[in-house]
Enzyme design. Structure first.
Site, PDB file in Angstrom:
ATOM      1  N   ARG A 139      -6.969  -8.348  -8.798  1.00 34.00           N
ATOM      2  CA  ARG A 139      -7.601  -9.670  -8.920  1.00 34.00           C
ATOM      3  C   ARG A 139      -9.086  -9.493  -9.147  1.00 34.00           C
ATOM      4  O   ARG A 139      -9.610  -8.391  -9.080  1.00 34.00           O
ATOM      5  CB  ARG A 139      -7.379 -10.449  -7.632  1.00 34.00           C
ATOM      6  CG  ARG A 139      -7.851  -9.608  -6.429  1.00 34.00           C
ATOM      7  CD  ARG A 139      -8.099 -10.380  -5.198  1.00 34.00           C
ATOM      8  NE  ARG A 139      -8.235  -9.533  -4.024  1.00 34.00           N
ATOM      9  CZ  ARG A 139      -9.380  -9.047  -3.565  1.00 34.00           C
ATOM     10  NH1 ARG A 139     -10.509  -9.274  -4.206  1.00 34.00           N
ATOM     11  NH2 ARG A 139      -9.409  -8.284  -2.484  1.00 34.00           N
TER      12      ARG A 139
ATOM     13  N   LYS B  75       0.809  -1.214   0.000  1.00 34.88           N
ATOM     14  CA  LYS B  75       0.000   0.000   0.000  1.00 34.88           C
ATOM     15  C   LYS B  75       0.838   1.256   0.000  1.00 34.88           C
ATOM     16  O   LYS B  75       0.448   2.280  -0.559  1.00 34.88           O
ATOM     17  CB  LYS B  75      -0.949  -0.011   1.196  1.00 34.88           C
ATOM     18  CG  LYS B  75      -2.073  -0.990   0.957  1.00 34.88           C
ATOM     19  CD  LYS B  75      -3.034  -1.067   2.087  1.00 34.88           C
ATOM     20  CE  LYS B  75      -3.910  -2.294   1.892  1.00 34.88           C
ATOM     21  NZ  LYS B  75      -4.738  -2.572   3.069  1.00 34.88           N
TER      22      LYS B  75
ATOM     23  N   HIS C 244     -14.695  -3.921   8.956  1.00 29.13           N
ATOM     24  CA  HIS C 244     -13.987  -3.660   7.710  1.00 29.13           C
ATOM     25  C   HIS C 244     -14.192  -4.740   6.654  1.00 29.13           C
ATOM     26  O   HIS C 244     -13.430  -4.834   5.706  1.00 29.13           O
ATOM     27  CB  HIS C 244     -12.491  -3.443   7.962  1.00 29.13           C
ATOM     28  CG  HIS C 244     -12.239  -2.288   8.878  1.00 29.13           C
ATOM     29  ND1 HIS C 244     -12.446  -0.993   8.480  1.00 29.13           N
ATOM     30  CD2 HIS C 244     -11.862  -2.242  10.174  1.00 29.13           C
ATOM     31  CE1 HIS C 244     -12.176  -0.185   9.500  1.00 29.13           C
ATOM     32  NE2 HIS C 244     -11.824  -0.918  10.548  1.00 29.13           N
TER      33      HIS C 244
ATOM     34  N   GLU D 171      -3.209   5.964   8.490  1.00 29.14           N
ATOM     35  CA  GLU D 171      -4.029   6.682   7.526  1.00 29.14           C
ATOM     36  C   GLU D 171      -5.113   7.437   8.283  1.00 29.14           C
ATOM     37  O   GLU D 171      -5.680   6.915   9.246  1.00 29.14           O
ATOM     38  CB  GLU D 171      -4.669   5.650   6.588  1.00 29.14           C
ATOM     39  CG  GLU D 171      -5.200   6.226   5.302  1.00 29.14           C
ATOM     40  CD  GLU D 171      -5.672   5.097   4.417  1.00 29.14           C
ATOM     41  OE1 GLU D 171      -4.861   4.599   3.605  1.00 29.14           O
ATOM     42  OE2 GLU D 171      -6.835   4.693   4.559  1.00 29.14           O
TER      43      GLU D 171
END
Lengths: 192, 498, 498, 192
Positions: free
Chosen positions: C291, C115, C233, C198
């Site tokens: 994917r 990331k 999440h 983040e």
């Protein structure tokens, strides 16, 4: 443990010995058979090829459906074969043909009476089920020996409806009705 | 608030319940004694018994159905297909009770309900019809007229439908027997043994046009369905679009169907059946089915129009939302009728409990079914227990998808026509699209696909099971212990015999 | 001739087998010891065991999978999602073995796989990103930097995905524990405990864009999916289109996603995940999933594009057939993820044998599932066992259809999240379309719908069964005969206790 | 035959007498209950309204799921109630709480040791199943009496993992853990 399996007139020799292996006509194959629903569905891997099967067992014969193709398999050893032959002779004592109800239904019409001479493929009764009329036909030439039904009667699957005796006294060997034909009984043709 | 009573059973009752629920309307099911646990009863909001198993004592009892409507406060009645769907008296009785009949007006059912009458109406409206007699005939008239029309000829019941009371006659000497059988079946099925004769157009396809009209005079068509794959005059599978129909022909046939509908003041969904000549150009009106058709899903799949929801809206007096120019045919759909019949044994009906069921799904697959695991298929009603419908980008895509969906479909406990459809999907004639109404009966037999070595696989399977059977028997004689055989019992999910 | 090996299990393996079969390609399944009777094994043309139940000893074993590919003569390998799907080494090993990897090039997996790395690439490509740190951090750095970004802050695993190794932290004092848990989970799931921080954009929606590119540099997007309905999440349900996205926003987000894909030389199917600000205008790139995505069916349903078939064609070097201007979004689709979890008991995983299964079908319904009656749901793999997807003419239509489909769905033997979805379909926030990623966890609890009187129905049911139970016990003491109770046995399809 | 059924603290009185009828709190209703799969699925008609139900029976309680709503029903007469009360007392002898495994899984971490004082809602162990970590929490304040697990251990559903004794000696009456809470045992919260 050696078996002989006959599938539609073709014979296979199979040797079941070690788990997960089978010798089919001299060739080693790896096999893995699993029950899926505890009843009719099986998953079979043969050397990695996957088959999803529907299997039924009835009167000692296995019916195996593979991708829509249906096979009837007769598995046995010498002893078993003899038993089967005995049970066949029992069948044949009934005469030329035993016409059983191929499904539950309502007798609409009876087309023969005891003593009638009947030709092969001749309609003998009309049975109604699921709103359709189905003609039952006599599988082999003979003389009607027994009629167990009357119009309006409801019958269950495999009820013996009509018994047909062979036209002449014949030896058991020359009576050429196949055991399969006797078991399945009088496949009726669609009404034309 | 609307409430919809479904005067039917089986997959079509389930289909209508789904449509009503998706419109937010509560649903009322009716059921006969043997249908207490049927899927339509389980899915509906309310359900009431209307009598014994025979349809004449339950699903055909107008009085009992109206009584349930009253008790339950239903405001609309959808008849489905079969049973009372094309019964003018029922439509009238529903209206007289102050309820909305989800179908055409009684006058249109009357006009199209008799084939002789409808033929005359179509001739008057300029819709082409098949050569034949145009009146109910006495036995003597049948015998006298048939040779003039020429063999093969069809004896057809005036009140008939779905092949019931219909007989093909190839030779004059078969005429009498066939006539008696046709009359008997017609009398039994429809309470009316009136028959007529029709030329059998050979090499013909059966192509039908779906129409949809509202109560304000708007009628559109949703294109054709190919229904030529038939057995004993029963449709076996259907396609939309037809491989034989060009856009130009679709437009001409569609216009004829709309004209036919308008000629009898039709509204709701209806279907005009046509014979399409082998020349691919000429077509003849056969009959109009004044109801929802079994094969409506193929049209829904390619046009995106939900026919059953439209029927419900139209019955409430709503205007048709779809205009003719909005109708598009995208992709290709095929429907396989899954019947409880044994394709390996002369399509004999097969009844009993469904012991195992796995329905296909995934992209482009729809199953309209009345089955569930544990459901008993009885001998009292139609053998069609489910419909498998797929849509693909084009016809080859749809055929490939149907193959994979059929391969996934498992119904144990009863025999079904799934294997028939698997064979059909492999036949050159089907794949090419060149088949007519005679194909299935005259040129097709259930044979194994050669060269797959499945006989060997069948031998392996049966031997492993026989070995296990034998081992189980031996084990029963042996002392109970931590025997190897114990682990290989016939319990679900267990490895067999190895 | 192509042959496709599917390096996965469960519903996605079934989905890929279906696509391959519909293209006429034979399929090869792999399975762990506990998956011998799994649906993907039964449906594939070939199937090979690759080891014990733990994924690390089977589905993650690159060597064994490549060995099966060699033995079976497979020419292509589709990794599905999860397991090895975003493993660059696997993609490379497949290519090195001379086989086609059905996915993006290893370089693109590498670029997007981390990331921190992908963030830098996106900043360079001009794609907007969320404020936060852009590098792997030491524990000390996390503790030092977090207060600067401001709480709530997210600790995220560099190698993570699907919420694994992710922790929300609301107070500085919780930082240390959350960091330890995140690292532990990341290490366990991905073998890499690198994390970053983040800013948590509150009131944000999770909206993602599906992209599709070929090996010739053509990249298009198929529009967005709304994925804001989340728990821990994990996505719970998805929609296409998003109620929050206008055509103008779709165009901007689509362009950003295409730019992101092009920046890393992407081909095959991929998904750019964005945070959409509560203002409905600003969006931030989160990550790209290199994917096939779980929720791809909603996009397939409204665009008519079969993403999996396209992936297979693209892997063979074919050019993309669909142009950006051909892509149309027709209707509205919703997907409900059916997890083997108990929504009435803190979503605890539920394992065991499926004793009864009835899947919904009918118009506009698709089920992608790995279940069948008799299948054992094991604790070794993901709890998501099936997906129910519906399409309607518009969003209200789709919601009504989902309600009726959920009402038809029956899974017995394990607890599932079907009741959760039934409640969600009734919630004002969901129906209105105004929900963000915090809704499900902060504002939703499983409560009964009031006023339906179902407590009374439950009392009646339980009493009838208890009465029967008692009667059975009495009957066991009574002499065997034609007792009334005998007829009310617990046999299937039998009337209970009356 | 009169029954009392308790559904989520609401009591119903039901009289089962004539087939097909039931008196519920004095009101006559027609009922028709059919088993669908021989196990958990039932179809119920109550005065014509159709319900398709999922029913489970466990430890004498019926769990009924109707259109996604789940109800727990306690049916009994005086005698039965007494038996249930007895079985509850048995439970309570174990102490403040018996924390059972709510699902099969792998013990990742054990957060308490025998003798520890634990607050209500305090995490006591972390259990992993289906790739997710689940925190198990202590339902009521007490002292850890027994810890039966170690990290790395696999546990089956309903295994007793940890036993917590009440903080002080209390009378049975004042131990306010509901039987349902004991049965379901320590509903773990998602890891935050």
């Amino acid at each position: 443990m050696k078996y002989k399996a006959t599938v539609d007139q073709r014979d296979f020799t199979l040797d079941v010995d070690r788990p997960g292996e089978l010798i089919v006509d001299g060739e080693n194959v790896s096999v893995d058979l699993m029950s899926i629903d505890g009843e009719n569905l099986y998953s079979l891997l043969v050397d990695g090829v996957s088959y999803d099967l529907h299997v039924e067992r009835r009167e000692g014969l296995y019916t195996v459906i593979i991708e829509g193709d249906r096979y009837t398999v007769d598995v046995g050893d010498a002893h078993l074969k003899e038993l089967i032959a005995m049970s066949r002779r029992g069948h044949e004592e009934h005469g030329g043909a035993v016409i059983k109800a191929p499904m539950p239904g309502l007798v609409v019409k009876v087309l023969v009476a005891p003593g009638d001479a009947v030709a092969a493929d001749q309609p003998v009764a009309i049975l109604e089920a699921m709103k359709m009329e189905n003609e039952l036909r006599n599988p082999a030439v003979g003389i009607v020996k027994q009629v167990n039904i009357v119009p309006g009667q409801t019958v269950n699957m495999d009820d013996v409806l009509i018994v047909v005796a062979p036209p002449e006294v014949e030896t058991v060997d020359s009576a050429s009705t196949s055991p399969a034909a006797v078991d399945v009984a009088a496949p009726p043709e669609p009404a034309s | 608030m609307q409430k919809v009573l479904i005067a039917n059973r089986g997959e079509i009752a389930v289909r209508i319940i789904r449509a009503a629920q998706e419109l937010g309307y509560p649903t009322v099911a009716v059921f006969s004694d043997v249908d207490r646990a049927a899927l339509h009863v389980r899915l509906a909001d309310e359900a009431y018994n209307i009598g014994p198993a025979p349809a004449s004592e339950s699903y055909l009892r107008i009085d009992r159905i109206l009584d349930v409507a009253k008790r339950s406060g239903a405001t609309m009645i959808h008849p489905g297909y079969g049973f009372l769907a094309e019964n003018q008296a029922f439509a009238q009785a529903v209206a007289d009770a102050g309820l909305s009949f989800v179908g055409p007006p009684p006058s249109a059912i009357y006009a199209m309900g008799d084939k002789v009458r409808s033929r005359q109406a179509m001739i008057a409206a300029g819709v082409p019809v098949v050569p034949g007699t145009s009146e109910g005939l006495t036995d003597e008239q049948v015998l006298a007229t048939a040779p003039g029309i020429g063999f093969p000829v069809l004896i057809k019941a005036s009140a008939g439908g779905g092949g019931k009371g219909m007989r093909r006659v190839d030779r004059a000497e078969d005429l009498q027997d066939a006539l008696a059988a046709a009359r008997r079946e017609a009398q039994k099925s429809f309470g009316d043994d009136t028959v007529y004769l029709e030329k059998l157009v050979e090499g013909a396809r059966h192509v039908e046009i779906q129409v949809l009209g509202d109560q304000h005079g708007h009628v559109i068509h949703l294109g054709e369905r190919e229904c030529s794959m038939q057995r004993r005059h029963q449709k076996v599978l259907e396609e939309c679009p037809s491989p034989a129909v060009t856009p130009e022909l679709r437009e001409r046939m569609g216009a004829a169907a709309v004209a036919a509908a308008k000629a009898v003041g039709y509204y709701s969904a209806g279907t005009c059946e046509f014979l399409l000549d082998g020349n691919g150009h000429d077509f003849y009106f056969l009959e109009m089915n004044t109801r929802l058709q079994v094969e409506h899903p193929v049209t829904e799949f390619v046009t995106g129009v939900d026919i059953v929801k439209h029927m419900l809206r139209i019955a409430l007096g709503r205007k048709l939302r779809v205009k003719q120019e909005d109708v598009e045919w995208v992709g290709h759909a095929i429907e396989c009728r899954i019947n409880a019949e044994d394709p390996y044994n002369h399509f004999l009906p097969s009844t009993g409990r469904v012991t195992s069921l796995q329905e296909p799904s995934g992209p482009g697959v729809r199953v309209d079914s009345a089955l569930y695991e544990g459901f008993d298929v009885s001998l009292y009603y139609d053998p069609m227990v489910a419909k498998l419908i797929v849509r693909g980008q084009n016809r080859p895509d749809a055929i490939l998808r149907m193959r994979r969906a059929l391969a996934e479909y498992r119904i144990a406990g009863i025999r079904t026509t799934i294997p028939l459809h698997q064979r059909l999907m492999d036949m050159t004639q089907f794949i090419s699209g060149f088949y007519d109404t005679s194909y299935l009966e005259q040129h097709f037999t259930m044979t194994h696909v050669e060269g797959r070595g499945f006989d060997r696989i069948a031998a392996i399977t049966a031997t492993l099971l026989a070995h296990q059977h034998r081992s189980d028997a031996i084990n029963r004689l042996a002392p109970v212990g931590d025997s190897e055989w114990k682990r290989f019992g016939r319990r679900q999910g267990m490895r067999v015999s190895l």
